[in-house]
Scaffold this active site. Structure first.
Site, PDB file in Angstrom:
ATOM      1  N   SER A 180      22.837  49.078  23.293  1.00 12.40           N
ATOM      2  CA  SER A 180      23.467  50.392  23.323  1.00 12.40           C
ATOM      3  C   SER A 180      24.488  50.582  22.205  1.00 12.40           C
ATOM      4  O   SER A 180      24.660  51.696  21.697  1.00 12.40           O
ATOM      5  CB  SER A 180      24.124  50.643  24.686  1.00 12.40           C
ATOM      6  OG  SER A 180      25.030  49.608  24.999  1.00 12.40           O
TER       7      SER A 180
ATOM      8  N   HIS B 176      30.508  50.655  22.411  1.00 17.23           N
ATOM      9  CA  HIS B 176      29.924  51.961  22.110  1.00 17.23           C
ATOM     10  C   HIS B 176      30.700  52.672  21.006  1.00 17.23           C
ATOM     11  O   HIS B 176      30.121  53.213  20.065  1.00 17.23           O
ATOM     12  CB  HIS B 176      29.888  52.821  23.364  1.00 17.23           C
ATOM     13  CG  HIS B 176      28.890  52.352  24.377  1.00 17.23           C
ATOM     14  ND1 HIS B 176      28.701  52.981  25.588  1.00 17.23           N
ATOM     15  CD2 HIS B 176      28.025  51.311  24.355  1.00 17.23           C
ATOM     16  CE1 HIS B 176      27.749  52.348  26.271  1.00 17.23           C
ATOM     17  NE2 HIS B 176      27.330  51.331  25.544  1.00 17.23           N
TER      18      HIS B 176
END
Length: 202
Positions: free
Chosen positions: A133, A178
């Site tokens: 991610s 992230h």
């Protein structure tokens, strides 16, 4: 209305088939199969010795195991984790691969993964971190730069980012990875565009 020929349809699909994107997905899937098999669990591969040797964990990086900063981006904690990341990679990655080209796109993905790992290592060194991610967020950062450059409508991207930021706040999700991936992806894409030679048109 004339139906498109099979040859034309095949050629269209080939042009929109991101080879590097599919290759990255294949590597992630293979790594999941390997970790699941060695953990003897399809849904919990984190018990695998392979997973243990490759996932990001700060104290082990401090001990000199720097490869974890990259290999962790090809590991996943479960089938849902894998499926969400691979679907996102396929949707976002194909368009960016076409925009940047295979080599630059591959560099963007790997550097975004490293940026995400570096941020997680810096801000949450004692957490076990794994997943693609962070690299996918790097592609979102790259997409933002490309859209600004092309003066495209940013509303769809802003909506996707808002949703992903909310998801990043959930327990067990590495917000630092992230954010680190997104910033790295945006910076790398900007630099790649600066150094790209203008195409010559006859």
């Amino acid at each position: 209305m004339r139906r498109p020929s099979v040859a034309r349809t095949t050629a269209y699909r080939a042009r929109n088939f991101g080879v590097v994107t599919v290759g990255l997905i294949a590597i992630n899937v293979v790594m999941y199969v390997v970790t699941a098999a060695t953990a003897h669990s399809l849904t919990n591969p984190s018990g695998s010795p392979v997973f243990f040797d490759l996932a990001l964990y700060g104290p082990f990086v401090d001990a000199g195991q720097y490869w974890r900063l990259l290999t962790t981006a090809f590991l996943h904690f479960g089938l849902t984790h894998l499926a969400v990341n691979m679907f996102s990679l396929y949707i976002i990655g194909n368009s960016i691969e076409q925009a940047l080209g295979k080599v630059r796109y591959g560099a963007l993905y790997l550097l975004s993964g490293l940026g995400a790992s570096g941020a997680a290592y810096l801000f949450t060194p004692n957490s076990l971190v794994a997943g693609a991610s962070g690299a996918v967020f790097g592609l979102l950062g790259g997409a933002a730069v490309l859209m600004v450059r092309n003066k495209a409508n940013l509303r769809p991207l802003i909506s996707i980012l808002a949703l992903n930021i909310v998801i990043s706040l959930l327990p067990g999700i590495s917000l630092s990875a992230h954010v680190g991936g997104f910033i790295t992806g945006a910076v790398v894409t900007y630099l790649l565009l600066l150094t790209r030679k203008p195409s010559r048109r006859s």
